[in-house]
Motif scaffolding. Sequence first.
Motif, short mmCIF file in Angstrom:
data_model
loop_
_atom_site.label_atom_id
_atom_site.label_comp_id
_atom_site.label_asym_id
_atom_site.label_seq_id
_atom_site.Cartn_x
_atom_site.Cartn_y
_atom_site.Cartn_z
N TYR A 100 80.30 -4.63 -38.03
CA TYR A 100 80.77 -3.36 -37.12
C TYR A 100 82.33 -3.45 -37.10
O TYR A 100 82.94 -4.70 -36.80
CB TYR A 100 80.24 -3.51 -35.80
N ASP A 101 82.94 -2.39 -37.45
CA ASP A 101 84.30 -2.47 -37.15
C ASP A 101 84.71 -1.43 -36.14
O ASP A 101 84.53 -0.43 -36.09
CB ASP A 101 84.99 -1.72 -38.58
N SER A 102 85.39 -2.28 -35.13
CA SER A 102 85.73 -1.53 -33.72
C SER A 102 86.74 -0.35 -34.15
O SER A 102 86.85 0.57 -33.45
CB SER A 102 86.31 -2.45 -32.94
N ARG A 134 84.33 2.20 -35.38
CA ARG A 134 83.33 2.37 -34.64
C ARG A 134 81.87 2.66 -35.25
O ARG A 134 81.02 3.16 -35.02
CB ARG A 134 83.43 3.49 -33.60
N SER A 178 91.55 1.63 -29.80
CA SER A 178 90.65 1.58 -28.50
C SER A 178 90.50 2.95 -27.89
O SER A 178 89.72 3.11 -27.17
CB SER A 178 91.94 0.71 -27.55
N LEU A 194 86.55 -8.89 -26.69
CA LEU A 194 86.53 -7.23 -26.54
C LEU A 194 87.52 -6.86 -25.48
O LEU A 194 88.07 -5.98 -25.52
CB LEU A 194 84.97 -6.71 -26.08
N LEU A 237 90.82 -5.82 -26.60
CA LEU A 237 91.02 -4.57 -27.56
C LEU A 237 92.08 -3.58 -27.30
O LEU A 237 93.06 -3.27 -28.01
CB LEU A 237 89.68 -3.70 -27.41
N TYR A 261 89.54 -4.85 -40.92
CA TYR A 261 88.18 -4.89 -40.29
C TYR A 261 88.54 -5.65 -38.86
O TYR A 261 89.30 -6.46 -38.84
CB TYR A 261 87.06 -5.54 -40.70
N TRP A 262 88.25 -4.67 -37.71
CA TRP A 262 88.16 -5.65 -36.54
C TRP A 262 86.79 -6.17 -35.87
O TRP A 262 86.23 -5.13 -35.74
CB TRP A 262 89.07 -4.40 -35.57
N HIS A 278 85.22 -7.53 -32.83
CA HIS A 278 85.22 -8.20 -31.58
C HIS A 278 83.70 -8.54 -30.92
O HIS A 278 82.97 -7.89 -31.09
CB HIS A 278 85.63 -6.85 -30.45
N ARG A 289 78.13 -9.17 -30.43
CA ARG A 289 78.75 -8.01 -29.72
C ARG A 289 78.03 -7.68 -28.27
O ARG A 289 78.34 -7.16 -27.68
CB ARG A 289 78.34 -6.83 -30.65
N ASP A 307 75.37 -7.24 -39.98
CA ASP A 307 76.33 -7.53 -38.81
C ASP A 307 75.99 -8.50 -38.13
O ASP A 307 76.07 -8.65 -36.84
CB ASP A 307 76.37 -6.24 -37.93
#
Length: 472
Positions: free
Chosen positions: A6-8, A11, A159, A233, A236, A257-258, A260, A304, A354
């Motif tokens: 999952y890439d923040s 999303r 964000s 998180l 962020l 990739y982010w 969190h 997550r 993930d």
Amino acid sequence: MTLRLYDSATRTVRDFVPRTPGQVGMYLCGLTVQSGPHIGHLRSGVNNDVLRRWLMRSGFKVTMVRNITDIDDKVLAKSIEQSEPFWAIAYRNELVLGAAYRALNVLSPTYEPRATGHIPEMHQLIGQLIEGGHAYPATDGSGDVYFDVRSYPDYGELSGQRPDAMEPAADAPARAKRDPVDFALWKGERSDEPAEAYWPSPWGRGRPGWHIECSAMCWRYLGAEFDIHGGGLDLLFPHHENEVAQSRAAGLPFARYWVHNGLLNLGATKMSKSLGNVIDLDALMSLGVRPAEVRYYLAQPHYRSVIDFSEAALQEAATAYRRVESFVVHAVERVGAVEPGELPAEFVEAMDDDLNTSRALAVLHDAVRLGNAALAADEDVKEPLARVRAMLDTFGLDPLEAHWSGAAAGGAADDLTSTVDALVQLALQQRELARTRRDWTAADAVRDQLRQAGVIVEDTPHGPRWSIANGR
């Protein structure tokens, strides 16, 4: 199935494609060391360690960078409060943090840079931002330098925060800013802060802002573009959003990739040193759990998800790990220390999805149940043991690994273990002599005395084995 994360930033869950085939560059925002770590910090360390181990298990060569923030507002506030040099406070807490990571079997990073060691890189990055029109020195003679948020059109993409809806940045006085939302890259010398907390710069003596530190260290150790940026998180916004803005404004592609991890709450509130609602590793040990069981507790939920800490949940996790550990110990008694084998396909699928650790551990427990059934039926357990050890190794939880087995403890700990073992074996010999002469009362008395001392004796087809009560 390829690894998906999952890439923040987008999303979405995306296929993981590294910048360079076969290699991964990871950066984890480490701890600000104004005090020691709490278990929320340790969750981030464990979660990213599991990701790193999975990448390595998948064949990648991983360069892992985990920084130490040893100069910022919070560290200096502690310095003033305690009348102690900021660097002494930072280093003392850095040692505590390192010990906690080692206790939980978190692999050492490839590099662990301190912010104070990278002032020249910060100056270079700030200079590029000023030259490109994305930063400006304050005109009030303070020596401050600010990032011009509105000069970067993509601000807020990570964000979802947009400048028009933002509160003023609280990291420096608003009077010297062109816009209240601008944030500090360099903070000029102040009379109410320790004199040793400053460095010369093109804009006057001062110290770095928090956000520029990580951008500079990422650039120094991983280059202009790297694969994974991790952290809690709660970072962020604004920290990671500001990292992205200043790095890309300076021409650095930055993180691909982010990733969190979720927060660890105490009650309904995020565990936070500033709020004073924290539990550290020593406090957990006082509840009768071992570091391996704490690691299991932190790794079991999906990275997550939010963890609402409770002692009951911790004890449940400890019990679950002890069941797995018990199978490994019994199986080794039967067939010896079989090397870790192939991973079950269902386990691989879960981890590639993930990093679904909950589902992966369900596969582990299924394998343990089958292994225990094979033990009970006196069947060969080499293959079940090899599979279980492989899965545990992925999580850094193999009880036969030197870190957990005691071989890595060394010194007094090893001496104490040997002494206790010798004393228990002497008592067991007395019990066996009593059983041989059919003196069941004396035999039971030895067993009861050991139980009162916290030693549990279990009779097996291969002779008695002992363990400390409650796995301690």
